[in-house]
Structure formats: C-alpha cells, structure tokens
Design a protein around this motif. Sequence first.
Motif, PDB file in Angstrom:
ATOM      1  N   GLY A   1       0.657  -1.226   0.075  1.00  0.00           N
ATOM      2  CA  GLY A   1      -0.026  -0.031   0.001  1.00  0.00           C
ATOM      3  C   GLY A   1       0.869   1.210   0.039  1.00  0.00           C
ATOM      4  O   GLY A   1       0.286   2.406  -0.197  1.00  0.00           O
ATOM      5  N   ASP A   2       2.195   1.211   0.531  1.00  0.00           N
ATOM      6  CA  ASP A   2       2.990   2.292   0.354  1.00  0.00           C
ATOM      7  C   ASP A   2       3.109   2.859  -1.125  1.00  0.00           C
ATOM      8  O   ASP A   2       2.679   2.333  -1.983  1.00  0.00           O
ATOM      9  CB  ASP A   2       4.344   1.806   0.898  1.00  0.00           C
ATOM     10  CG  ASP A   2       4.463   1.915   2.161  1.00  0.00           C
ATOM     11  OD1 ASP A   2       3.429   1.942   3.004  1.00  0.00           O
ATOM     12  OD2 ASP A   2       5.713   1.752   2.651  1.00  0.00           O
ATOM     13  N   ARG A   3       3.522   4.153  -0.944  1.00  0.00           N
ATOM     14  CA  ARG A   3       3.764   4.842  -2.379  1.00  0.00           C
ATOM     15  C   ARG A   3       5.343   4.924  -2.210  1.00  0.00           C
ATOM     16  O   ARG A   3       6.087   5.290  -1.330  1.00  0.00           O
ATOM     17  CB  ARG A   3       3.204   6.061  -2.418  1.00  0.00           C
ATOM     18  CG  ARG A   3       1.469   6.096  -2.425  1.00  0.00           C
ATOM     19  CD  ARG A   3       0.995   5.681  -3.827  1.00  0.00           C
ATOM     20  NE  ARG A   3      -0.356   5.568  -3.928  1.00  0.00           N
ATOM     21  CZ  ARG A   3      -1.084   4.436  -3.645  1.00  0.00           C
ATOM     22  NH1 ARG A   3      -0.640   3.604  -2.994  1.00  0.00           N
ATOM     23  NH2 ARG A   3      -2.593   4.677  -3.797  1.00  0.00           N
TER      24      ARG A   3
ATOM     25  N   VAL B   1       6.376  -4.370  -6.179  1.00  0.00           N
ATOM     26  CA  VAL B   1       6.004  -2.976  -6.467  1.00  0.00           C
ATOM     27  C   VAL B   1       5.753  -2.824  -7.770  1.00  0.00           C
ATOM     28  O   VAL B   1       5.981  -3.716  -8.770  1.00  0.00           O
ATOM     29  CB  VAL B   1       7.340  -2.016  -6.046  1.00  0.00           C
ATOM     30  CG1 VAL B   1       7.970  -2.140  -4.537  1.00  0.00           C
ATOM     31  CG2 VAL B   1       8.707  -2.592  -7.142  1.00  0.00           C
TER      32      VAL B   1
ATOM     33  N   SER C   1       9.931   5.017   0.473  1.00  0.00           N
ATOM     34  CA  SER C   1       8.213   4.285   0.590  1.00  0.00           C
ATOM     35  C   SER C   1       7.908   4.854   1.776  1.00  0.00           C
ATOM     36  O   SER C   1       8.195   4.870   2.948  1.00  0.00           O
ATOM     37  CB  SER C   1       8.656   2.698   0.705  1.00  0.00           C
ATOM     38  OG  SER C   1       7.583   2.110   0.710  1.00  0.00           O
TER      39      SER C   1
ATOM     40  N   SER D   1       0.660   5.409   2.049  1.00  0.00           N
ATOM     41  CA  SER D   1      -0.297   5.956   0.946  1.00  0.00           C
ATOM     42  C   SER D   1      -0.990   7.432   1.399  1.00  0.00           C
ATOM     43  O   SER D   1      -1.033   8.263   0.522  1.00  0.00           O
ATOM     44  CB  SER D   1      -1.133   5.112  -0.061  1.00  0.00           C
ATOM     45  OG  SER D   1      -2.310   4.663   1.007  1.00  0.00           O
TER      46      SER D   1
ATOM     47  N   ALA E   1       1.668  10.100   1.504  1.00  0.00           N
ATOM     48  CA  ALA E   1       2.763  10.264   0.162  1.00  0.00           C
ATOM     49  C   ALA E   1       2.324  11.684  -0.376  1.00  0.00           C
ATOM     50  O   ALA E   1       3.309  12.227  -0.634  1.00  0.00           O
ATOM     51  CB  ALA E   1       2.249   9.224  -0.894  1.00  0.00           C
TER      52      ALA E   1
ATOM     53  N   VAL F   1       5.537  10.885  -7.149  1.00  0.00           N
ATOM     54  CA  VAL F   1       4.983   9.495  -6.739  1.00  0.00           C
ATOM     55  C   VAL F   1       5.383   8.703  -7.799  1.00  0.00           C
ATOM     56  O   VAL F   1       4.483   8.988  -8.904  1.00  0.00           O
ATOM     57  CB  VAL F   1       3.737   9.618  -6.158  1.00  0.00           C
ATOM     58  CG1 VAL F   1       3.222   8.145  -5.685  1.00  0.00           C
ATOM     59  CG2 VAL F   1       3.517  10.589  -4.831  1.00  0.00           C
TER      60      VAL F   1
ATOM     61  N   GLY G   1       5.268   5.111  -8.095  1.00  0.00           N
ATOM     62  CA  GLY G   1       4.739   3.788  -8.093  1.00  0.00           C
ATOM     63  C   GLY G   1       4.041   3.343  -6.654  1.00  0.00           C
ATOM     64  O   GLY G   1       4.196   4.274  -5.873  1.00  0.00           O
ATOM     65  N   GLU G   2       3.832   2.292  -6.507  1.00  0.00           N
ATOM     66  CA  GLU G   2       3.250   1.759  -5.209  1.00  0.00           C
ATOM     67  C   GLU G   2       3.778   0.270  -4.802  1.00  0.00           C
ATOM     68  O   GLU G   2       4.392  -0.431  -5.538  1.00  0.00           O
ATOM     69  CB  GLU G   2       1.847   1.686  -5.375  1.00  0.00           C
ATOM     70  CG  GLU G   2       1.370   0.784  -6.375  1.00  0.00           C
ATOM     71  CD  GLU G   2      -0.077   0.811  -6.558  1.00  0.00           C
ATOM     72  OE1 GLU G   2      -0.924   0.828  -5.248  1.00  0.00           O
ATOM     73  OE2 GLU G   2      -0.498   0.545  -7.476  1.00  0.00           O
TER      74      GLU G   2
END
Lengths: 316, 199
Positions: free
Chosen positions: A138-140, A215, A278, A281, A284, A301, A303-304
């Motif tokens: 879920g991180d960006r 990712v 990282s 989200s 971010a 930003v 990607g994720e």
Amino acid sequence: MIFPKDDNVLVGLERADDAGVYRITDDLALIQTVDFFTPIVDDPYWFGQIAAANALSDVYAMGGVPKTAMNLVGFPIKEMDIDVLRQIIQGGIDKIREADAVLVGGHSIEDSELKYGLSVTGFVHPARVRVKNNLRPGDRLILTKPLGTGIINTAIKAAMAAPGVIDRVTRLMAALNRTAAETMADFPVHACTDITGFGLLGHLAEMVSGSGCSVRIESRKVPILPETAAFAGMGLVPGGAFKNKSFRQAMTIFDADVDAVMQDMLFDPQTSGGLLISIASEEADALAAALGRKGVPAADVIGEVLDGPLEKIFVS
Amino acid sequence: MREIDARGLSCPAPVLHTKATLEQERPEAVKVLVDNAASQQNVERFLRSQGYEVRLAQEGVDFAVIGRSGASGTIPESEPAPSAPEASQKIMVMCATDRIGFGDESLGLKLMVNFIRTLKEMGPELWRLVLVNNGVKLSVAGSPVLEELKAYEAGGVTILVCGTCLEHFKLLDQKQAGQTTNMLDIVTAMQLADKVINL
C-alpha cells in the motif's frame, strides 16, 4: 564469510544497506559510510562537489545527519598539477560545509588514476533509522531527483551535449540530498535508499529483496531529464545500464508498451542520484507536496508497493 | 562496404567511432563489429537515428551491425557543438497550432514543418519551445517533426507540452517529445524569456 558480531550493530554487512549503523546509547547511533570514484566531469572543483555530495548521500538515505568527513585521495602527482587536487578538495570542503558537517582528516596515495571521495560519519536516533527493505503493502514510492545522469554523461563524453545540458546535469549531481532527508524526517517513512550505480530499478530491487512485497512503477511518472530519451535513442547508453538490466532481469516485468529506451533509462546508473522513499499512501501526497515546496529537484510519486510474496518489480 | 572494428571497446566508444566515420565518409553501407550486446544495441540505435536501415548478424563470437543508407542517410547538421557560443538572449517560441496561417490546410502543415526545421537557425538563443492547444499534436507519434523536436531537446532546448491539451485530445500516452507541463510553467517561462514569439 563469517563477520564479527556485535549486538550494537543495527545495520551491518549482512543487510547490505546504504551505510553501517552502530548504536552508542539508547538514543544515539553512528552512521558510517565511504564512497569514492574517478572523475565524471572535467572541472575539478565540480568533481569535488559531486564526489562529496555522493558520499554524504548515504547518511541522508539512512535518515541521519552527517557530522564528520575524511578525504580519500588517489592522485597521479607526477603527471598532474597539484592545483587540480586543491580545487577538488575545495569542492569537497564546500559541499561538506553546505551539509553543516566538518572535514577532520583524510589520506592520500599516489595513484595512476585520479580518485576522490569521502568517508562520512553521521548521527541518527536508533529508532529513526531508515533501512532499505522495510516496504509495506500500500506504500507509495517517491523519487527526489530526475534520472538520466549516466546517459547524459555518456553524451558529454561523446561531445554531443550542449553546454546548457552539461551545466544542468552537473548541478543536479552536486545537489545534496539534505533537504529531501530533512523533509522526510517529519514524516513516518517506512524505507529509503539513494539511487546510484545500479539505477532506479537496480536499487528498487534491493529494496524489494527480503521485503516480502512487490512493487509497481509507472514509467510515465518517473522524472527523467528531458534530453535523456533522445540521447538513449541515439545509442548513448552506458554499459552499466545493460549490466544493471541483465542482473535484475528475473525480478523485473515490463509491460509490452514500455520500450527499450525507457527500460534503459530506468536502469541508467546514476551519479549522486536522489532518494527513493517508501511511505504510507495516506501520507505520500503530503510528503511529495512538502518536498516540492522546499525545492528538491523532483518530488514525484512514481509507484506503489504491492502485496507479496513475489518480490517482483512490475513496470507499466 | 565500410568496415569499422569496434571490438574491445566499451560504450560509448563504438558509437563515437561509427559517428566519426559517418561524418568523414558518409558511406552508403557500413558494417560495425562489436563484441558485446550493449555496444551492438547502441550502434544499432545510432545508425537508425542517422537514417540507416539496420541488420544484425553474428560473426563467430562477435556481433556485426550492418547499416545501409536510406533516403536521408546523412548526419544531420543540427548537432550542437560543445563549444557553441553562450546565448545572448532567451527566446521562447509558443505554438498554439500545428498549422501556420489559415486557408489551405496542407500548405499550413508544410509551412509549420518547415518552420520547426528552420528554427534551429536561431542557434543557442532558442531557449524554450512551448506547445499548446493544437500545437501539442506536433509532439505525438506520427508527427512529421518528431525527429526535429528530439534533436532540439538533445541540443538543450526545453520543449514544454501542455498537459491539459494532451488530455483534451486524448494524446497523453502518444507524446514522444518534450516534457508535459502546466500553465504555471508556461507563464514562468514567459516571464523569464527575453523574447516570446507567438504562433
């Protein structure tokens, strides 16, 4: 190989991170790193600045603050004017000063090829160390400098880059990652590294390895210096980009519409590249906006982070 | 056929040798021998960018990149010399159209193509090329001036392409030259430029 062990080593060799981290007390840890290379620009003063910015960057990538630095010099004293070395070291000193750190010593040897860099020591709170592979689904992912320095340096070697382009890429390589690191310190960042010789996807592969995550990178969102695609399309891609790509081939899955030029740019080895961060989200956009306000070279930003356990990089 | 032995060289040396030979001799056909895949791809791209049709072949453990001159197989003269004089002023050219003038459409397009090609005569003073409204169509796949735009970019001219316009025409993923930009960048560029030419 068996490495000596110590419980105070928070980040050591077995983790292959940007720098080593050693806990001194419960609220202070030491970051140690060393980096040096051969000239990548003709101007000795700028080369000194770039080499120093590159060495200092590892401390920033760990979430720390650089405190002291030492020169590492290899110099062909019989063939080269000592004034060249003076200018290189002046460039390094100016960059160290910009980082609010101090030069406390160094060592030089006679060498057939010129080399310069720094050993840097920094401080960090043990709980605020930013390791590479602590990605969370879920991180960006945010990148703080545009890509393209490897390809553009190749074009410079080929005498095909205009003076304006040379000037811009030189300043970009000499730019400290200090502001990006200081801005990141106010946010709950999960993981961070800096982009150098392995290129964006090579360093991303290091973040993904052992993270249990995959990712997705949206290539159109990746900031890239505007001249890069044109030079890459003319065959001015450094050999390192090909090595990076073949080394990480098994991990990287490109969508059909990501062309070969884009792939090469994403694997282009960078000199003193930006931070790749990282972050959850929901934070971010705020971090990207804060980075943008403070004028870092890029704040995109790109990607994720996806659920594991594949540990792959998907590029669309 | 002109042969170039670039074995044992690492990038960008094989491309540089090929470039030097092309500039001096402009051969109809050229064969470049290299010993690694990276050099092979780079030389292939370089020959294609110079208008050659390219074929690849394996020669023992080495690779051959064979180029045959197409219709325009010569080095363009638009490459910036590294010693180009510093620009004395910054000129921004803004194109809000992909045609010059009104009336005959095909004449308008022809004039625009010629205009973009001739812009290089401004030399280093050409600072920014901004494409808005129908002008963004010059930057997308199939544009007759795509190669020229890429050459300008390689020469240090910043090309700004209006993102709102690309989106409006549904061309966002078709753009092949320039940086996608917004109105703030365009207004800032106008403010920084010494001269703004509107088209």
